[in-house]
Design a protein around this motif. Structure first.
Motif, PDB file in Angstrom:
ATOM      1  N   GLU A  87       9.319   2.991 -11.862  1.00 16.33           N
ATOM      2  CA  GLU A  87       8.314   1.924 -11.866  1.00 16.33           C
ATOM      3  C   GLU A  87       8.935   0.540 -12.020  1.00 16.33           C
ATOM      4  N   ASP A  88      10.034   0.449 -12.773  1.00 18.03           N
ATOM      5  CA  ASP A  88      10.633  -0.868 -13.005  1.00 18.03           C
ATOM      6  C   ASP A  88      11.349  -1.416 -11.771  1.00 18.03           C
ATOM      7  N   GLN A  89      11.401  -0.626 -10.697  1.00 15.37           N
ATOM      8  CA  GLN A  89      12.026  -1.081  -9.459  1.00 15.37           C
ATOM      9  C   GLN A  89      10.987  -1.503  -8.414  1.00 15.37           C
ATOM     10  N   VAL A  90       9.696  -1.296  -8.718  1.00 17.82           N
ATOM     11  CA  VAL A  90       8.622  -1.556  -7.752  1.00 17.82           C
ATOM     12  C   VAL A  90       7.855  -2.806  -8.155  1.00 17.82           C
ATOM     13  N   GLY A  91       7.563  -3.670  -7.184  1.00 25.26           N
ATOM     14  CA  GLY A  91       6.821  -4.886  -7.449  1.00 25.26           C
ATOM     15  C   GLY A  91       5.333  -4.628  -7.640  1.00 25.26           C
ATOM     16  N   PRO A  92       4.621  -5.578  -8.252  1.00 27.87           N
ATOM     17  CA  PRO A  92       3.168  -5.448  -8.442  1.00 27.87           C
ATOM     18  C   PRO A  92       2.464  -5.185  -7.115  1.00 27.87           C
ATOM     19  N   ASP A  93       1.555  -4.201  -7.113  1.00 26.40           N
ATOM     20  CA  ASP A  93       0.806  -3.836  -5.900  1.00 26.40           C
ATOM     21  C   ASP A  93       1.724  -3.411  -4.761  1.00 26.40           C
ATOM     22  N   GLY A  94       2.920  -2.946  -5.111  1.00 26.78           N
ATOM     23  CA  GLY A  94       3.847  -2.507  -4.068  1.00 26.78           C
ATOM     24  C   GLY A  94       4.320  -3.634  -3.172  1.00 26.78           C
ATOM     25  N   THR A  95       4.363  -4.864  -3.712  1.00 28.72           N
ATOM     26  CA  THR A  95       4.825  -5.990  -2.893  1.00 28.72           C
ATOM     27  C   THR A  95       6.277  -5.802  -2.471  1.00 28.72           C
ATOM     28  N   PHE A  96       7.053  -5.104  -3.289  1.00 23.93           N
ATOM     29  CA  PHE A  96       8.397  -4.732  -2.864  1.00 23.93           C
ATOM     30  C   PHE A  96       8.734  -3.361  -3.426  1.00 23.93           C
ATOM     31  N   VAL A  97       9.529  -2.617  -2.645  1.00 25.52           N
ATOM     32  CA  VAL A  97       9.831  -1.224  -2.958  1.00 25.52           C
ATOM     33  C   VAL A  97      11.303  -0.958  -2.619  1.00 25.52           C
ATOM     34  N   PRO A  98      12.079  -0.351  -3.523  1.00 24.34           N
ATOM     35  CA  PRO A  98      13.462  -0.033  -3.181  1.00 24.34           C
ATOM     36  C   PRO A  98      13.519   1.048  -2.105  1.00 24.34           C
ATOM     37  N   GLY A 121       0.801  -1.216   0.000  1.00 25.18           N
ATOM     38  CA  GLY A 121       0.000   0.000   0.000  1.00 25.18           C
ATOM     39  C   GLY A 121       0.832   1.264   0.000  1.00 25.18           C
ATOM     40  N   ALA A 122       2.144   1.148  -0.206  1.00 23.64           N
ATOM     41  CA  ALA A 122       3.027   2.317  -0.147  1.00 23.64           C
ATOM     42  C   ALA A 122       2.809   3.225  -1.352  1.00 23.64           C
ATOM     43  N   ASP A 123       2.934   4.511  -1.128  1.00 19.01           N
ATOM     44  CA  ASP A 123       2.888   5.493  -2.206  1.00 19.01           C
ATOM     45  C   ASP A 123       4.262   5.508  -2.869  1.00 19.01           C
ATOM     46  N   THR A 124       4.335   4.913  -4.044  1.00 31.20           N
ATOM     47  CA  THR A 124       5.630   4.777  -4.721  1.00 31.20           C
ATOM     48  C   THR A 124       5.806   5.798  -5.845  1.00 31.20           C
ATOM     49  N   SER A 125       4.964   6.816  -5.867  1.00 36.70           N
ATOM     50  CA  SER A 125       5.129   7.866  -6.869  1.00 36.70           C
ATOM     51  C   SER A 125       6.488   8.532  -6.658  1.00 36.70           C
ATOM     52  N   GLY A 126       7.181   8.763  -7.746  1.00 39.97           N
ATOM     53  CA  GLY A 126       8.515   9.343  -7.661  1.00 39.97           C
ATOM     54  C   GLY A 126       9.621   8.317  -7.649  1.00 39.97           C
ATOM     55  N   LYS A 166       3.995  -1.655   7.364  1.00 41.40           N
ATOM     56  CA  LYS A 166       3.673  -0.775   6.240  1.00 41.40           C
ATOM     57  C   LYS A 166       4.002   0.682   6.579  1.00 41.40           C
ATOM     58  N   LYS A 167       3.786   1.061   7.834  1.00 43.46           N
ATOM     59  CA  LYS A 167       4.143   2.418   8.267  1.00 43.46           C
ATOM     60  C   LYS A 167       5.653   2.625   8.184  1.00 43.46           C
ATOM     61  N   LEU A 168       6.416   1.607   8.585  1.00 40.95           N
ATOM     62  CA  LEU A 168       7.865   1.720   8.531  1.00 40.95           C
ATOM     63  C   LEU A 168       8.351   1.829   7.091  1.00 40.95           C
ATOM     64  N   LEU A 169       7.782   1.038   6.199  1.00 37.08           N
ATOM     65  CA  LEU A 169       8.188   1.099   4.796  1.00 37.08           C
ATOM     66  C   LEU A 169       7.878   2.480   4.219  1.00 37.08           C
ATOM     67  N   ALA A 170       6.699   3.007   4.499  1.00 34.14           N
ATOM     68  CA  ALA A 170       6.342   4.346   4.020  1.00 34.14           C
ATOM     69  C   ALA A 170       7.309   5.388   4.578  1.00 34.14           C
ATOM     70  N   PHE A 171       7.722   5.216   5.815  1.00 32.19           N
ATOM     71  CA  PHE A 171       8.665   6.130   6.458  1.00 32.19           C
ATOM     72  C   PHE A 171      10.014   6.093   5.741  1.00 32.19           C
ATOM     73  N   LEU A 172      10.474   4.904   5.380  1.00 27.68           N
ATOM     74  CA  LEU A 172      11.792   4.754   4.766  1.00 27.68           C
ATOM     75  C   LEU A 172      11.875   5.399   3.390  1.00 27.68           C
ATOM     76  N   ILE A 173      10.742   5.479   2.677  1.00 23.06           N
ATOM     77  CA  ILE A 173      10.778   6.084   1.337  1.00 23.06           C
ATOM     78  C   ILE A 173      10.246   7.510   1.338  1.00 23.06           C
ATOM     79  N   SER A 174       9.991   8.060   2.523  1.00 29.83           N
ATOM     80  CA  SER A 174       9.542   9.450   2.595  1.00 29.83           C
ATOM     81  C   SER A 174      10.684  10.387   2.197  1.00 29.83           C
ATOM     82  N   GLU A 175      10.346  11.570   1.741  1.00 25.89           N
ATOM     83  CA  GLU A 175      11.371  12.496   1.253  1.00 25.89           C
ATOM     84  C   GLU A 175      12.373  12.862   2.339  1.00 25.89           C
ATOM     85  N   ASP A 176      11.909  13.102   3.550  1.00 28.06           N
ATOM     86  CA  ASP A 176      12.824  13.491   4.623  1.00 28.06           C
ATOM     87  C   ASP A 176      13.865  12.410   4.882  1.00 28.06           C
TER      88      ASP A 176
END
Length: 346
Positions: free
Chosen positions: A117-128, A109-114, A273-283
């Motif tokens: 796309e070729d680094q993100v898994g289907p449905d955000g199953t994995f995110v760099p 459920g992570a917001d992977t905009s930015g 999921k909160k931790l993953l979203a935190f890790l890819i946040s801009e800050d």
């Protein structure tokens, strides 16, 4: 340019090995807050420490880290399917793709905009979470130091060269995949068969090769840009980082991001999921280059790092960093590894 313990209740304390974590590491909370367990390929502990502390300070959620090799952490998650312990898995490709195909991950459920796309898994199953690239390291005692792939075949490196084992280590697998890209599959096997005359032997961990090169036990080993730079900064390692050139003088590396996914059956999935979203946040991504010595995954931040010596931008200046189709790599990987073992006798 495109480009890898236990944490205390409120702060990160130290690193624990995977074996020390057996028997339900981190699946229960410490103090009043929830405790997440992260299984991660090694290399990011120095960045995780302040990052996880900030996450704990902001959310009250504690984080327990277990580090091991890229393949080992995935294997551990797979073995624990009947009694899941890990909430978040961080490893390198193609191991993260294998985890997804084995149904070891769930949509984040992570917001992977930015993020590419070729680094993100289907449905955000994995995110760099941290971008990275393959590199090699050389002891200052190598005279002259190698600059090309062909240089690594020279007899002066006999018994003084080692690379981590394809199929076991992410960086070692990357060596095989990159050589296939540069020389074709038959050419890659021919080269690695010749290199075996100099190779000390198998190694399941790339990180363990760093001190051996630094102290002169080895002259050359493979690595990755982030981990090698962190070793120079944090451990005072004396080796130098280089990207081998082809016969045409062109230097090419391969993208090796640290990629995270929430595990299937995670004991604390929503907090993971909160931790993953935190890790890819801009800050947090703004800290990747100065603190992790990696490359941020947000496209808006790429290319904004320092070009001073011993930074990712400096190491990769003039280098073509290839991003493979990791699903295609994974489809052939078992067969390719069998051919590799046959060719090298390892």
């Amino acid at each position: 340019m495109k480009l890898r313990t236990t944490l205390s209740v409120m702060a990160v304390a130290a690193v624990a090995t995977l074996s020390a974590a057996c028997g339900g590491t981190g699946s229960s909370g410490s103090g009043d807050g929830t405790t997440l367990t992260v299984y991660s390929a090694d290399g990011l502990a120095g960045w995780y420490e302040p990052t996880f502390k900030k996450f704990t300070d902001e959310t009250g959620i504690n984080v327990n880290l277990v580090e091991a090799g890229s393949g080992e952490v995935v294997s551990r998650v797979e073995k624990e399917q009947s009694n899941p312990q890990a909430d978040l898995l961080v490893t390198l490709p193609p191991f993260i793709q294998r985890a997804a195909q084995s149904n070891l991950l769930q949509p984040s459920g992570a917001d992977t905009s930015g993020i590419a796309e070729d680094q993100v898994g289907p449905d955000g199953t994995f995110v760099p979470i941290v971008d990275n690239a393959l590199s090699f390291i050389v002891n200052p005692g190598a005279n002259p130091p190698p600059v090309s792939w062909d240089d690594l075949l020279k007899p002066e490196f006999k018994g003084k060269l080692q690379y981590s084992t394809p199929g076991q280590a992410g960086d070692g697998t990357a060596v095989l995949v990159l050589l296939q890209h540069l020389r074709g599959k038959p050419g890659a096997l021919e080269y690695l068969k010749a290199l075996q005359a100099n190779n000390v032997g198998p190694s399941s961990s790339t990180g363990k090769l760093q001190p051996k090169v630094s102290n002169g036990e080895l002259l050359v080993a493979n690595g990755d840009v982030q981990m090698n730079l962190a070793s120079i900064k944090d451990d005072g390692s004396t080796f130098e980082i280089f990207i081998p050139a082809g016969a045409d003088g062109k230097r090419t590396s391969i993208s090796l991001p640290y990629v995270a996914g929430v595990t299937a059956g995670a004991p604390h999935a929503e907090d993971a999921k909160k931790l993953l979203a935190f890790l890819i946040s801009e800050d947090i991504q703004k800290t990747v280059e100065p603190d992790a010595l990696g490359i941020p995954v947000l496209e808006s931040l790429k290319g904004s790092g320092s070009t001073e010596p011993n930074t990712p931008m400096a190491v990769l200046d003039g280098v073509d960093v290839w991003v493979p189709d990791w699903d295609a790599v994974l489809a052939d990987l078992d067969a390719d590894l069998a051919e590799y073992q046959k060719a090298t006798g390892s």
